[in-house]
Design a protein around this motif. Sequence first.
Motif, PDB file in Angstrom:
ATOM      1  N   ASP A 163      14.696  89.429  -3.018  1.00 14.18           N
ATOM      2  CA  ASP A 163      15.895  88.621  -2.762  1.00 14.18           C
ATOM      3  C   ASP A 163      16.357  88.705  -1.308  1.00 14.18           C
ATOM      4  O   ASP A 163      16.977  87.779  -0.801  1.00 14.18           O
ATOM      5  CB  ASP A 163      17.041  89.045  -3.676  1.00 14.18           C
ATOM      6  CG  ASP A 163      16.842  88.558  -5.095  1.00 14.18           C
ATOM      7  OD1 ASP A 163      16.290  87.467  -5.278  1.00 14.18           O
ATOM      8  OD2 ASP A 163      17.241  89.291  -6.021  1.00 14.18           O
ATOM      9  N   LYS A 164      16.058  89.828  -0.632  1.00 14.72           N
ATOM     10  CA  LYS A 164      16.422  89.939   0.785  1.00 14.72           C
ATOM     11  C   LYS A 164      15.524  89.053   1.640  1.00 14.72           C
ATOM     12  O   LYS A 164      15.922  88.597   2.703  1.00 14.72           O
ATOM     13  CB  LYS A 164      16.325  91.390   1.256  1.00 14.72           C
ATOM     14  CG  LYS A 164      17.452  92.251   0.771  1.00 14.72           C
ATOM     15  CD  LYS A 164      17.369  93.624   1.388  1.00 14.72           C
ATOM     16  CE  LYS A 164      18.521  94.489   0.926  1.00 14.72           C
ATOM     17  NZ  LYS A 164      18.451  95.831   1.500  1.00 14.72           N
ATOM     18  N   GLN A 165      14.298  88.837   1.195  1.00 15.20           N
ATOM     19  CA  GLN A 165      13.358  88.000   1.940  1.00 15.20           C
ATOM     20  C   GLN A 165      13.638  86.519   1.701  1.00 15.20           C
ATOM     21  O   GLN A 165      13.485  85.708   2.602  1.00 15.20           O
ATOM     22  CB  GLN A 165      11.919  88.327   1.541  1.00 15.20           C
ATOM     23  CG  GLN A 165      11.492  89.733   1.895  1.00 15.20           C
ATOM     24  CD  GLN A 165      11.408  89.951   3.388  1.00 15.20           C
ATOM     25  OE1 GLN A 165      11.208  89.031   4.167  1.00 15.20           O
ATOM     26  NE2 GLN A 165      11.568  91.191   3.807  1.00 15.20           N
ATOM     27  N   LEU A 166      14.018  86.190   0.467  1.00 11.50           N
ATOM     28  CA  LEU A 166      14.267  84.796   0.092  1.00 11.50           C
ATOM     29  C   LEU A 166      15.480  84.773  -0.837  1.00 11.50           C
ATOM     30  O   LEU A 166      15.339  84.791  -2.059  1.00 11.50           O
ATOM     31  CB  LEU A 166      13.025  84.208  -0.597  1.00 11.50           C
ATOM     32  CG  LEU A 166      13.027  82.725  -0.913  1.00 11.50           C
ATOM     33  CD1 LEU A 166      13.143  81.898   0.368  1.00 11.50           C
ATOM     34  CD2 LEU A 166      11.758  82.355  -1.663  1.00 11.50           C
ATOM     35  N   PRO A 167      16.673  84.740  -0.235  1.00 10.95           N
ATOM     36  CA  PRO A 167      17.893  84.803  -1.054  1.00 10.95           C
ATOM     37  C   PRO A 167      17.936  83.684  -2.093  1.00 10.95           C
ATOM     38  O   PRO A 167      17.582  82.541  -1.821  1.00 10.95           O
ATOM     39  CB  PRO A 167      19.018  84.638  -0.023  1.00 10.95           C
ATOM     40  CG  PRO A 167      18.418  85.088   1.261  1.00 10.95           C
ATOM     41  CD  PRO A 167      16.961  84.689   1.190  1.00 10.95           C
ATOM     42  N   GLY A 168      18.339  84.071  -3.301  1.00 10.52           N
ATOM     43  CA  GLY A 168      18.490  83.093  -4.373  1.00 10.52           C
ATOM     44  C   GLY A 168      17.186  82.638  -5.008  1.00 10.52           C
ATOM     45  O   GLY A 168      17.168  81.641  -5.721  1.00 10.52           O
ATOM     46  N   CYS A 169      16.106  83.356  -4.768  1.00 16.80           N
ATOM     47  CA  CYS A 169      14.816  82.923  -5.310  1.00 16.80           C
ATOM     48  C   CYS A 169      14.756  83.137  -6.819  1.00 16.80           C
ATOM     49  O   CYS A 169      15.400  84.015  -7.368  1.00 16.80           O
ATOM     50  CB  CYS A 169      13.663  83.619  -4.609  1.00 16.80           C
ATOM     51  SG  CYS A 169      13.625  85.412  -4.762  1.00 16.80           S
ATOM     52  N   ASN A 170      13.939  82.316  -7.467  1.00 14.11           N
ATOM     53  CA  ASN A 170      13.770  82.441  -8.911  1.00 14.11           C
ATOM     54  C   ASN A 170      12.691  83.479  -9.232  1.00 14.11           C
ATOM     55  O   ASN A 170      12.077  84.051  -8.335  1.00 14.11           O
ATOM     56  CB  ASN A 170      13.453  81.079  -9.532  1.00 14.11           C
ATOM     57  CG  ASN A 170      12.154  80.488  -9.035  1.00 14.11           C
ATOM     58  OD1 ASN A 170      11.264  81.192  -8.578  1.00 14.11           O
ATOM     59  ND2 ASN A 170      12.037  79.176  -9.127  1.00 14.11           N
ATOM     60  N   VAL A 171      12.450  83.694 -10.515  1.00 10.38           N
ATOM     61  CA  VAL A 171      11.502  84.722 -10.950  1.00 10.38           C
ATOM     62  C   VAL A 171      10.091  84.429 -10.431  1.00 10.38           C
ATOM     63  O   VAL A 171       9.393  85.350  -9.987  1.00 10.38           O
ATOM     64  CB  VAL A 171      11.509  84.828 -12.500  1.00 10.38           C
ATOM     65  CG1 VAL A 171      10.440  85.792 -12.982  1.00 10.38           C
ATOM     66  CG2 VAL A 171      12.877  85.277 -12.989  1.00 10.38           C
ATOM     67  N   ALA A 172       9.668  83.176 -10.467  1.00  7.63           N
ATOM     68  CA  ALA A 172       8.325  82.825  -9.984  1.00  7.63           C
ATOM     69  C   ALA A 172       8.178  83.140  -8.495  1.00  7.63           C
ATOM     70  O   ALA A 172       7.149  83.682  -8.069  1.00  7.63           O
ATOM     71  CB  ALA A 172       8.040  81.340 -10.242  1.00  7.63           C
ATOM     72  N   ALA A 173       9.202  82.840  -7.715  1.00  7.68           N
ATOM     73  CA  ALA A 173       9.157  83.135  -6.279  1.00  7.68           C
ATOM     74  C   ALA A 173       9.121  84.647  -6.041  1.00  7.68           C
ATOM     75  O   ALA A 173       8.412  85.123  -5.142  1.00  7.68           O
ATOM     76  CB  ALA A 173      10.354  82.509  -5.570  1.00  7.68           C
ATOM     77  N   LYS A 174       9.854  85.402  -6.849  1.00 10.13           N
ATOM     78  CA  LYS A 174       9.838  86.861  -6.716  1.00 10.13           C
ATOM     79  C   LYS A 174       8.442  87.419  -6.974  1.00 10.13           C
ATOM     80  O   LYS A 174       8.004  88.337  -6.286  1.00 10.13           O
ATOM     81  CB  LYS A 174      10.838  87.504  -7.671  1.00 10.13           C
ATOM     82  CG  LYS A 174      12.279  87.318  -7.260  1.00 10.13           C
ATOM     83  CD  LYS A 174      13.216  87.967  -8.263  1.00 10.13           C
ATOM     84  CE  LYS A 174      14.662  87.674  -7.900  1.00 10.13           C
ATOM     85  NZ  LYS A 174      15.597  88.273  -8.850  1.00 10.13           N
ATOM     86  N   LEU A 175       7.741  86.847  -7.956  1.00 11.09           N
ATOM     87  CA  LEU A 175       6.375  87.290  -8.239  1.00 11.09           C
ATOM     88  C   LEU A 175       5.455  87.033  -7.053  1.00 11.09           C
ATOM     89  O   LEU A 175       4.629  87.871  -6.698  1.00 11.09           O
ATOM     90  CB  LEU A 175       5.836  86.593  -9.492  1.00 11.09           C
ATOM     91  CG  LEU A 175       6.472  87.013 -10.811  1.00 11.09           C
ATOM     92  CD1 LEU A 175       6.001  86.104 -11.937  1.00 11.09           C
ATOM     93  CD2 LEU A 175       6.176  88.463 -11.119  1.00 11.09           C
ATOM     94  N   ILE A 176       5.596  85.874  -6.433  1.00  8.19           N
ATOM     95  CA  ILE A 176       4.770  85.534  -5.267  1.00  8.19           C
ATOM     96  C   ILE A 176       5.100  86.460  -4.099  1.00  8.19           C
ATOM     97  O   ILE A 176       4.203  86.947  -3.404  1.00  8.19           O
ATOM     98  CB  ILE A 176       4.940  84.052  -4.880  1.00  8.19           C
ATOM     99  CG1 ILE A 176       4.327  83.173  -5.969  1.00  8.19           C
ATOM    100  CG2 ILE A 176       4.312  83.759  -3.524  1.00  8.19           C
ATOM    101  CD1 ILE A 176       4.645  81.703  -5.831  1.00  8.19           C
TER     102      ILE A 176
END
Length: 131
Positions: free
Chosen positions: A27-40
């Motif tokens: 979340d610090k790298q991409l604030p507000g990201c969804n679960v799929a983005a967190k996996l990537i």
Amino acid sequence: MLSTKLPFAAHALIETAAALSFIFSPDKQLPGCNVAAKLILRQYGGLLLSTNLICLAILIEPGFTGTTRLYAAALGTYHIWPCYRAYSRISHGIGVSGKEKSALGGPSLHLIVHLTCLAMFIWAATSPATS
């Protein structure tokens, strides 16, 4: 003379912090990201850790071969992309104000660090091989 293996040590140190941030705090790298983005992002962190293992192998191996020069070129080209990301963030005002919590120092520091790594890897890639 400065060791041609210094860029590999610098990369391992710098990218360990980045990898851990991508893995444990996406979340610090991409604030507000969804679960799929967190996996990537976590997968990307794992990829960064694998580059560190390559660096450690090079640091342990004696000499500086033609293959090591190719690794330096490959890792140097990697650093172009974080430079591009940092420059884009600065140009568009993303993460440069004090209001947003930047990961690992913010885009200006990222640009300086990755330009330095890029320059060191270019220097290493163009250095003569030694056995």
